[in-house]
Design an enzyme around this catalytic site. Structure first.
Site, PDB file in Angstrom:
ATOM      1  N   LYS A  56     -34.685  -7.303 -11.390  1.00  0.00           N
ATOM      2  CA  LYS A  56     -33.647  -7.451 -12.391  1.00  0.00           C
ATOM      3  C   LYS A  56     -34.189  -7.971 -13.718  1.00  0.00           C
ATOM      4  O   LYS A  56     -33.949  -7.390 -14.777  1.00  0.00           O
ATOM      5  CB  LYS A  56     -32.602  -8.435 -11.846  1.00  0.00           C
ATOM      6  CG  LYS A  56     -31.578  -8.861 -12.840  1.00  0.00           C
ATOM      7  CD  LYS A  56     -30.881 -10.113 -12.351  1.00  0.00           C
ATOM      8  CE  LYS A  56     -31.783 -11.319 -12.521  1.00  0.00           C
ATOM      9  NZ  LYS A  56     -31.059 -12.597 -12.364  1.00  0.00           N
ATOM     10  N   THR A  57     -34.951  -9.047 -13.624  1.00  0.00           N
ATOM     11  CA  THR A  57     -35.478  -9.646 -14.853  1.00  0.00           C
ATOM     12  C   THR A  57     -36.415  -8.674 -15.553  1.00  0.00           C
ATOM     13  O   THR A  57     -36.419  -8.569 -16.784  1.00  0.00           O
ATOM     14  CB  THR A  57     -36.205 -10.957 -14.537  1.00  0.00           C
ATOM     15  OG1 THR A  57     -35.347 -11.771 -13.750  1.00  0.00           O
ATOM     16  CG2 THR A  57     -36.548 -11.704 -15.805  1.00  0.00           C
ATOM     17  N   ASP A 243     -27.220 -12.055 -18.642  1.00  0.00           N
ATOM     18  CA  ASP A 243     -27.854 -12.239 -17.340  1.00  0.00           C
ATOM     19  C   ASP A 243     -26.865 -12.926 -16.396  1.00  0.00           C
ATOM     20  O   ASP A 243     -25.995 -13.676 -16.844  1.00  0.00           O
ATOM     21  CB  ASP A 243     -29.100 -13.118 -17.528  1.00  0.00           C
ATOM     22  CG  ASP A 243     -29.997 -13.090 -16.305  1.00  0.00           C
ATOM     23  OD1 ASP A 243     -29.836 -12.183 -15.478  1.00  0.00           O
ATOM     24  OD2 ASP A 243     -30.851 -13.986 -16.189  1.00  0.00           O
ATOM     25  N   GLU A 244     -26.985 -12.697 -15.110  1.00  0.00           N
ATOM     26  CA  GLU A 244     -26.153 -13.376 -14.106  1.00  0.00           C
ATOM     27  C   GLU A 244     -24.663 -13.282 -14.438  1.00  0.00           C
ATOM     28  O   GLU A 244     -23.937 -14.282 -14.413  1.00  0.00           O
ATOM     29  CB  GLU A 244     -26.538 -14.866 -13.991  1.00  0.00           C
ATOM     30  CG  GLU A 244     -28.008 -15.132 -13.716  1.00  0.00           C
ATOM     31  CD  GLU A 244     -28.401 -14.937 -12.263  1.00  0.00           C
ATOM     32  OE1 GLU A 244     -27.634 -14.286 -11.504  1.00  0.00           O
ATOM     33  OE2 GLU A 244     -29.481 -15.419 -11.893  1.00  0.00           O
ATOM     34  N   GLN A 274     -24.097 -12.284  -5.081  1.00  0.00           N
ATOM     35  CA  GLN A 274     -24.765 -13.570  -5.284  1.00  0.00           C
ATOM     36  C   GLN A 274     -23.939 -14.517  -6.141  1.00  0.00           C
ATOM     37  O   GLN A 274     -24.466 -15.446  -6.746  1.00  0.00           O
ATOM     38  CB  GLN A 274     -26.138 -13.347  -5.932  1.00  0.00           C
ATOM     39  CG  GLN A 274     -27.124 -12.684  -4.983  1.00  0.00           C
ATOM     40  CD  GLN A 274     -28.524 -12.642  -5.560  1.00  0.00           C
ATOM     41  OE1 GLN A 274     -29.163 -13.672  -5.731  1.00  0.00           O
ATOM     42  NE2 GLN A 274     -28.995 -11.450  -5.863  1.00  0.00           N
ATOM     43  N   ARG A 627     -33.937 -14.880   0.104  1.00  0.00           N
ATOM     44  CA  ARG A 627     -35.044 -15.591  -0.555  1.00  0.00           C
ATOM     45  C   ARG A 627     -36.353 -15.328   0.180  1.00  0.00           C
ATOM     46  O   ARG A 627     -37.432 -15.552  -0.349  1.00  0.00           O
ATOM     47  CB  ARG A 627     -34.828 -17.113  -0.576  1.00  0.00           C
ATOM     48  CG  ARG A 627     -33.648 -17.638  -1.366  1.00  0.00           C
ATOM     49  CD  ARG A 627     -33.562 -17.080  -2.735  1.00  0.00           C
ATOM     50  NE  ARG A 627     -32.645 -15.927  -2.747  1.00  0.00           N
ATOM     51  CZ  ARG A 627     -32.566 -15.068  -3.747  1.00  0.00           C
ATOM     52  NH1 ARG A 627     -33.338 -15.202  -4.799  1.00  0.00           N
ATOM     53  NH2 ARG A 627     -31.730 -14.052  -3.696  1.00  0.00           N
TER      54      ARG A 627
END
Length: 782
Positions: A56-57, A243-244, A274, A627
Site C-alpha cells: 500500500k505504502t 492514507d488509512e 483493518q 502481522r
DNA sequence: GTGCACAAACTTTTT
DNA sequence: GTTTGTGCAC
C-alpha cells in the site's frame, strides 16, 4: 492575520516540477498490475482497497512520485494526509528515495492535525482566535473541564472530567459544534454536557487555545462558512491523497470532502478490514460509502500479498469472513505454503507466558524443522496492555531481552510536561494553564487557598494568573512562606523571559537555567522513589531535544503535535505490544496470546457496541494474524486472573472461526511425556480435551456461553500443576531471581547460603529465609 | 499544607 | 492486583 500568501505556497516548487517533467518512469516497473493501475489513475476519485501486506505504502508513494515526475502536479499542489507523524515521515522519505533526490517542498504532506494547524494559523481570526493560539493536550483539557464542572456546582466525582472530555471529543469527532449537538445526544452527563461544552469552547477562546479536535472542527467550520477561502484551497490542492482512510472520523471526512469538492482528484487508500479505531470516532462507513460519495470512482483492489504464507492468509481470511458488510477482498500470495497457524491452550496466563518464553528461546535455536529466528523477528501482540505484565515478569526472570512498544509517550510524562509548562510560561506569560501546573511544583507552600486567592485577584483585575500572582504578592494577599516563594517565582519568570532575548545565551542553556533555578531539577534529585533517576534522565533528554530547534518557542510549537517516542534502543529483543500498536508492522514470527472470550473479544467492547463491537474485535484479530510472515501462534488460557480474581475462561469465538485445515493444534508442555515427567498419563486426555476445545464449538458464542457456563474449559487436575511448582521450588535458585514469599511478598535474591536465601523484599527489606518457603515469582500458588 | 490510609475503578490510543 | 484519587488526621 493576513490571508493565505499565495507566493510562499508555490515558491521553489515550480522549478523542480518543470525539471522533472517527462522523465523516464522506471519506478512503474516495480509494481504489479493493480498497484500500477492505482498509480496511473491520476484523475478523478480513486479508492485503493489495499489488504494487509499488499504494498500500500509503495503504491501511495509511487503515485506521488508519478504526479511529480509527469509534471502533473508540483510538490506544493499535492495534499497528502496521514494519521501519524511516523507514516508522514516514512512517506516523505520514500518519495525522496524513489525520486532519487530530495523533494524540495511537499509542504502539505503531513498528519491531519499538523496540516490543520498550518491552515488554522492563517485563518485563526475567523473563529475568534489569534494566530499564535496554543494547542492543549488531553491533560490540559481535563484540568480545564474539571474547573468548569466545579464552577457549575456539579459533583465532579459522579461526573468526572475525564468522562466529559470523552463526550466532547466524541462530539468533535462527529463535527458537532455546541450549536448542533443533536437533542438525542444532549442527555449525556446528566443533561449538562451541552452547556459545559459551550462553556468549554468559550473558555478555550479566552485562553486563545484549541484542543486536538478543534483543529479539524475549526477548519471545517471555516470552510463551510467562507466559500471564497474554501474555493481558494480547492484550487491550490489539486491532488489529494489520504492514507488509512478507514480510520477517518466524520470531521476528517467532511474536511476532505469539502477540499476535494471541486476537482474530485482524491485518492483514498485503506482497508475496511483493518478499521480498528471505531472507539475513537473512526467511521468504517466512510470507506464503505466512498463510491456513493464520489460517483464514478475507480475502485482498485490490491490483493497480492507480499508478506505472509498461504496458511496465515487463509486463517486470517477465515476469521474476517465472519464480518458483514465488507467491501470484500481475497488476499493471495505466491509464497510457499509454510507452517500452519499454530494453536495452543494453557492452564493459566502464567503458564502461557512461560510457554511462549520457552518457545521463543527454542525458535531462536531453530526447532521442529523451522529455521532459526532472531529476537527482533518475533513479537507478542496482546489485546490489552495489562496482558503485557505476565510476559515482562516471565522474561525478566529468564533473562529474555524484550522491548515494550507503545506505553507512556515521552512528552506525556509528568516531568516532561512540568518542564514544558515552565518553558511555556517563559515564552508566553499569560499561559494560565501552564501557570496552574507549576505554581506549586516543586512545593512552594501554595495550596488550594493561595491558588484561589491568585485566581480571584487575576479575575478581578482582568489579568493573567501570573500577573495576578504579582499583584497578590504586592498587596500582601498571600502570607508567610508562600508569599516569598511566589514572589521569587514571579521575579524569576520575568527574568527568564528577558533572557530569551539574550544573544549570548542559547535557548538550551536557558532551559537548563530555568530547570535549575526553579528548583525543579532539585525536586527530583531529592526524590527517593525508584522512578526519580529515570525522570532526571528524561529531563536531560528533553534539553537535548531542544538543540534541534531555533528557540524555545519553536520547540513548543512542534512538540504539541509530535508526540513520538523516538528512542529506539538497539539490541536483539522480542517486541511486546498491543494489537492496535502493531497495525502497519510485520514480523516473521508472531504470538497472539489471550484469545479468550471476554478478553478477546473484549467484554466491554461487546457490551458497549454489541455486534458492531464484535466485528471491530474481529478486525483486530485479522490485523493480528496478518502481522505474521511465517509463523503465527495463537494461544489461550483456561484460567486467568482478572482484577485479582481467578476466572475460568472460554476460548475465543475467533478460534472457532479459524479454518481447521490451516491450523495445527499443539500439545501444551507438562501434558505429555517429554516435559515434566509426572503428567504423562493426564497429558493424553488433556490433549484430546484441548483439540476438542478448539473444534467442538461451531455455535455462536453466546449459545456456547450459556451451555457451558460454569464449566472449566480445560480440566487439568490440580496435582499436576502443583507438582510442577514443587519441582521448580526445590530446584536451585539463582542470584537476582525474583521470588515470592508468603509473608514478605516479592523480592530478589541477593545471597545464597546452603538452603538459606538472603532476599531483598520489595516491602519488607532484606531478610534471610529458608529456601523451601520461597517460590519463583511466577509460580505463586493461588 | 502535607502525608498517610482507604476506597473505587480498571480496553484499545493518535494528534 | 494495581493504580489513582479522595478523605482524614497531623
Amino acid at each position: 492575520m493576513s490571508s493565505f500568501d499565495e507566493s510562499d505556497a508555490f515558491e521553489g516548487a515550480s522549478l523542480a516540477a518543470r525539471a522533472m517533467a517527462a522523465r523516464p518512469m522506471p519506478y512503474l516497473d516495480d509494481l504489479n498490475p493493480q498497484q500500477r493501475a492505482a498509480v496511473e489513475a491520476l484523475q478523478g476519485p480513486v479508492l485503493m482497497l489495499a489488504g494487509a501486506g499488499t504494498g500500500k505504502t509503495k503504491a501511495l508513494t509511487t503515485r506521488i512520485v508519478h504526479l511529480l515526475n509527469t509534471g502533473t502536479a508540483r510538490p506544493n499542489e499535492i495534499l497528502a494526509v496521514t494519521f501519524t507523524n511516523k507514516a508522514a515521515r516514512e512517506m516523505k522519505m520514500r518519495v525522496g528515495r524513489t525520486l532519487g533526490e530530495a523533494v524540495e517542498g511537499m509542504p502539505w504532506l503531513g498528519t491531519f492535525h499538523s496540516i490543520c494547524v498550518k491552515l488554522l494559523r492563517r485563518h485563526a481570526e475567523l473563529v475568534d482566535l489569534k494566530s499564535n493560539f496554543t494547542i492543549l493536550d488531553t491533560d490540559d483539557q481535563i484540568r480545564l473541564l474539571k474547573q468548569l464542572i466545579q464552577a457549575a456546582g456539579i459533583d465532579d466525582k459522579r461526573w468526572p472530567a475525564r468522562a466529559l472530555a470523552g463526550v466532547i471529543d466524541n462530539w468533535k469527532n462527529r463535527a458537532w459544534t455546541p450549536d448542533n449537538v443533536p437533542a438525542s445526544e444532549a442527555s449525556a452527563f446528566d443533561g449538562k454536557a451541552p452547556a459545559l461544552y459551550r462553556q468549554y469552547q468559550t473558555r478555550l477562546r479566552e485562553l486563545n487555545a484549541v484542543d486536538f479536535g478543534d483543529l479539524l472542527l475549526h477548519m471545517v467550520t471555516i470552510f463551510q462558512t467562507h466559500e471564497d477561502i474554501l474555493a481558494q484551497y480547492q484550487r491550490w490542492f489539486r491532488y489529494i491523497l489520504v492514507d488509512e482512510y478507514q480510520d477517518t472520523n466524520v470531521a476528517q471526512y467532511l474536511w476532505l470532502r469539502l477540499l476535494a469538492g471541486g476537482h474530485k482528484n482524491i485518492c483514498c487508500v485503506g482497508d475496511d478490514d483493518q478499521s480498528i479505531y471505531g472507539w475513537r470516532g473512526a467511521e468504517v462507513g466512510n470507506i464503505l460509502r466512498f463510491e456513493k460519495d464520489f460517483p464514478g470512482a475507480e475502485v482498485i483492489r490490491l490483493e497480492q500479498n507480499y508478506r505472509s504464507t498461504p496458511h496465515i492468509l487463509a486463517a486470517a481470511g477465515g476469521v474476517i469472513a465472519g464480518n458483514k458488510g465488507r467491501l470484500g477482498k481475497e488476499l493471495w500470495t505466491q509464497a510457499p505454503e509454510g507452517e500452519k497457524v499454530r494453536l495452543i491452550g494453557h492452564w493459566d496466563g502464567e503458564e502461557e507466558a512461560r510457554w511462549i518464553g520457552e518457545e521463543i528461546e527454542s525458535m531462536q535455536r531453530g526447532t521442529r524443522g523451522m529455521r532459526a529466528f532472531g529476537l527482533d523477528d518475533m513479537a507478542i501482540l496482546v489485546r490489552a496492555s495489562h496482558q503485557m505484565r505476565a510476559f515482562e515478569d516471565r522474561f525478566l526472570t529468564i533473562g529474555l531481552p524484550y522491548r515494550v512498544i507503545g506505553g507512556p509517550r515521552f512528552y506525556e510524562r509528568m516531568e516532561i510536561r512540568d518542564a514544558m509548562a515552565y518553558f511555556r510560561l517563559v515564552v508566553s506569560p499569560s499561559d494560565d494553564l501552564a501557570f496552574e501546573r507549576i505554581v506549586n511544583t516543586p512545593k512552594r507552600g501554595l495550596g488550594d487557598k493561595a491558588q484561589q486567592t491568585i485566581q480571584r485577584i487575576a479575575r478581578d483585575n482582568g489579568v493573567s494568573l501570573l500577573d495576578g500572582a504579582a499583584l497578590a504578592v504586592e498587596q500582601g494577599a498571600i502570607k508567610g512562606k508562600g508569599a516569598n516563594a511566589l514572589g521569587k517565582l514571579v521575579v524569576d519568570l520575568s527574568r527568564w523571559g528577558r533572557m530569551t532575548g539574550d544573544k549570548d545565551l542559547s535557548h538550551v542553556e536557558l532551559a537548563e537555567i530555568i530547570l535549575d533555578e526553579s528548583g525543579y531539577t532539585e525536586m527530583w534529585q531529592n526524590d527517593k522513589t525508584p522512578e526519580a533517576p529515570g525522570r532526571l534522565e528524561n529531563l536531560k533528554e528533553l534539553v537535548k531535544a531542544l538543540e534541534q530547534f531555533e528557540n524555545l518557542g519553536g520547540f513548543l510549537e512542534h512538540v504539541s503535535l509530535i508526540m513520538d517516542n523516538e528512542s529506539e534502543e538497539q539490541g536483539e529483543k522480542v517486541s511486546i505490544m498491543t494489537l492496535h500498536a502493531a497495525k502497519g508492522l510485520e514480523f516473521p514470527a508472531v504470538f497472539l496470546p489471550g484469545w479468550e472470550d471476554g478478553l478477546f473479544p473484549s467484554q466491554r467492547s461487546m457490551d458497549e457496541s454489541g455486534l458492531k463491537g464484535v466485528e471491530e474485535e474481529r478486525r483486530l484479530a485479522y490485523v493480528g494474524i496478518t502481522r505474521a510472515e511465517e509463523i503465527c501462534t495463537i494461544s489461550f488460557a483456561g484460567n486467568r486472573r482478572v482484577y485479582g480474581q481467578w476466572q475460568s475462561q472460554m476460548p475465543s469465538r475467533f478460534i472457532d472461526e479459524l479454518p481447521e485445515e490451516h491450523v495445527e493444534v499443539l500439545t501444551p508442555p507438562g501434558l505429555y511425556g517429554g516435559g515434566y515427567g509426572a503428567a504423562g498419563g493426564i497429558g493424553q486426555s488433556g490433549l484430546e480435551q484441548m483439540a476438542a476445545e478448539a473444534n467442538v464449538y461451531n455455535s455462536p458464542g453466546w449459545r456456547r456461553m450459556q451451555s457451558r457456563a460454569g464449566e472449566r474449559p480445560i480440566s487439568q487436575p490440580r496435582e499436576s500443576k502443583s507438582s510442577v511448582i514443587d519441582a521448580q521450588a526445590v530446584s536451585s535458585h539463582t542470584m537476582g531471581e525474583r521470588v515470592f514469599h508468603q509473608k514478605f511478598g516479592y523480592g530478589a535474591i541477593v545471597g545464597i547460603e546452603g538452603d538459606k536465601l538472603e532476599i531483598d523484599f520489595e516491602k519488607a527489606g532484606v531478610k534471610k529465609v529458608v529456601a523451601r518457603f520461597v517460590t519463583g515469582a511466577d509460580d505463586v500458588p493461588f
